[in-house]
Design an enzyme around this catalytic site. Sequence first.
Site, short mmCIF file in Angstrom:
data_model
loop_
_atom_site.label_atom_id
_atom_site.label_comp_id
_atom_site.label_asym_id
_atom_site.label_seq_id
_atom_site.Cartn_x
_atom_site.Cartn_y
_atom_site.Cartn_z
N GLY A 129 49.03 -1.81 28.67
CA GLY A 129 49.03 -2.07 27.23
C GLY A 129 48.89 -3.56 27.00
O GLY A 129 47.81 -4.09 26.75
N GLU A 240 40.71 -9.64 15.62
CA GLU A 240 41.53 -8.46 15.33
C GLU A 240 42.89 -8.88 14.82
O GLU A 240 43.42 -8.29 13.87
CB GLU A 240 41.69 -7.61 16.59
CG GLU A 240 42.62 -6.40 16.39
CD GLU A 240 42.93 -5.66 17.68
OE1 GLU A 240 43.67 -4.68 17.62
OE2 GLU A 240 42.44 -6.08 18.75
N ARG A 241 43.48 -9.91 15.42
CA ARG A 241 44.81 -10.35 15.00
C ARG A 241 44.80 -10.87 13.56
O ARG A 241 45.77 -10.70 12.83
CB ARG A 241 45.33 -11.42 15.96
CG ARG A 241 45.66 -10.84 17.33
CD ARG A 241 46.29 -11.87 18.26
NE ARG A 241 46.59 -11.23 19.54
CZ ARG A 241 45.96 -11.51 20.69
NH1 ARG A 241 45.00 -12.43 20.70
NH2 ARG A 241 46.29 -10.88 21.80
N THR A 363 51.93 -7.17 21.38
CA THR A 363 53.29 -7.16 20.86
C THR A 363 53.72 -8.55 20.40
O THR A 363 53.09 -9.57 20.73
CB THR A 363 54.28 -6.70 21.95
OG1 THR A 363 54.25 -7.65 23.02
CG2 THR A 363 53.92 -5.32 22.47
#
Length: 381
Positions: A129, A240-241, A363
């Site tokens: 991930g 994307e962030r 995360t």
Amino acid sequence: MEFSEELNMLRKTISQFVQKEIAPIAEEMDRADEWPEGLWNKLGELGVLGITVPEKYGGTGLGPVEQSIVTEEIAKYSAAIAVSYAAHSNLCIHNLYHNANEEQRTKYLPGLCAGRLIGALGLTEPGSGSDAVGMSTTARREGDSYILNGSKTFITNGPIADVLIVYAKTDKEKGAHGITAFIVEKDFQGFSVSKRLEKMGNRGSVTGELIFDDCRVPVENVLGEENRGVKVMMSGLDIERVIVSALALGIGEGAFREALKYSQERSQFGKTISNFQLIQAKIADMYTSLEAARLLTYDAANEAAKNNKITLKAAAAILFTAETATKVALEAVQIHGGYGYMLDYPVNRYLRDAKLYEIGAGTSEVRRLIIARELLGVKTF
């Protein structure tokens, strides 16, 4: 923060669309965990699916600031629709346009921009991930095709996608520099969806696991160059962030809107609770945090529009904004008291939705590492 007249007009247009097409169905969508029929076509007609793509491919020819505004406005009422929109418009379409050759752009972008095709991106795996480059999915060249084997999980739009950008290892010995990006169609031999995943929030946005069992992908569907996929990946993660930061901002604003409204309607001890100083303090803190999140988000979006390096600012924006959205949603539930814990009020949905954005797109812990490494000049690869 000041926006131009054109950007304010775009925000107004999207807000009107959201009020008409999304706000009335947001709660039922969450309960049923189903995507609204016909919505992809409506988003295509609105012209926002290919918002960062030139008109010659069916897009609108705008940029990351405009895409952030669209995402934020949708998320104010439905994070589920906003995240599926972002996966389609940003993770798939935006990445495809910026890394595809002319033949690939012509083949895929018009259908994706119109909403006739649904897009997704396959990066996360059951065993990788946060360590995205530690993926196990492999691809080997066999004649005029690559043969992909492996799986992807937590893929937004995965079960319904027609076109997916998928990352696989083409040279295990090279580690991060042995990754290649591919354009995969749902009808390719060896591709399947193993299951649809059920989530606590963002319900209605379809998420699933993807299987590649000797999946045959034509050589012409390599996105970029062989073993250069990490460049595609990292540039995609930065933008994307920014977009996910706008999404989290919209969730926080939606929760704040509901809390403000409720505080002015709910009476206790002979007056509305908005008269109580402890409630006023919560409202002041919520507003201040959201304004700071807005500045971080659109500062990063503006830098992206200038084609500047945004790794540091994008990570800072999503770190702060995602954590702010969760805190604001928690306070919104607290202001509602017992009613906030009931499904009859939307604040519980905003709280369930918000938590994802401290996890997805890297995360909070990974974002802190990225920020520190950028400031300290530590190389990742």
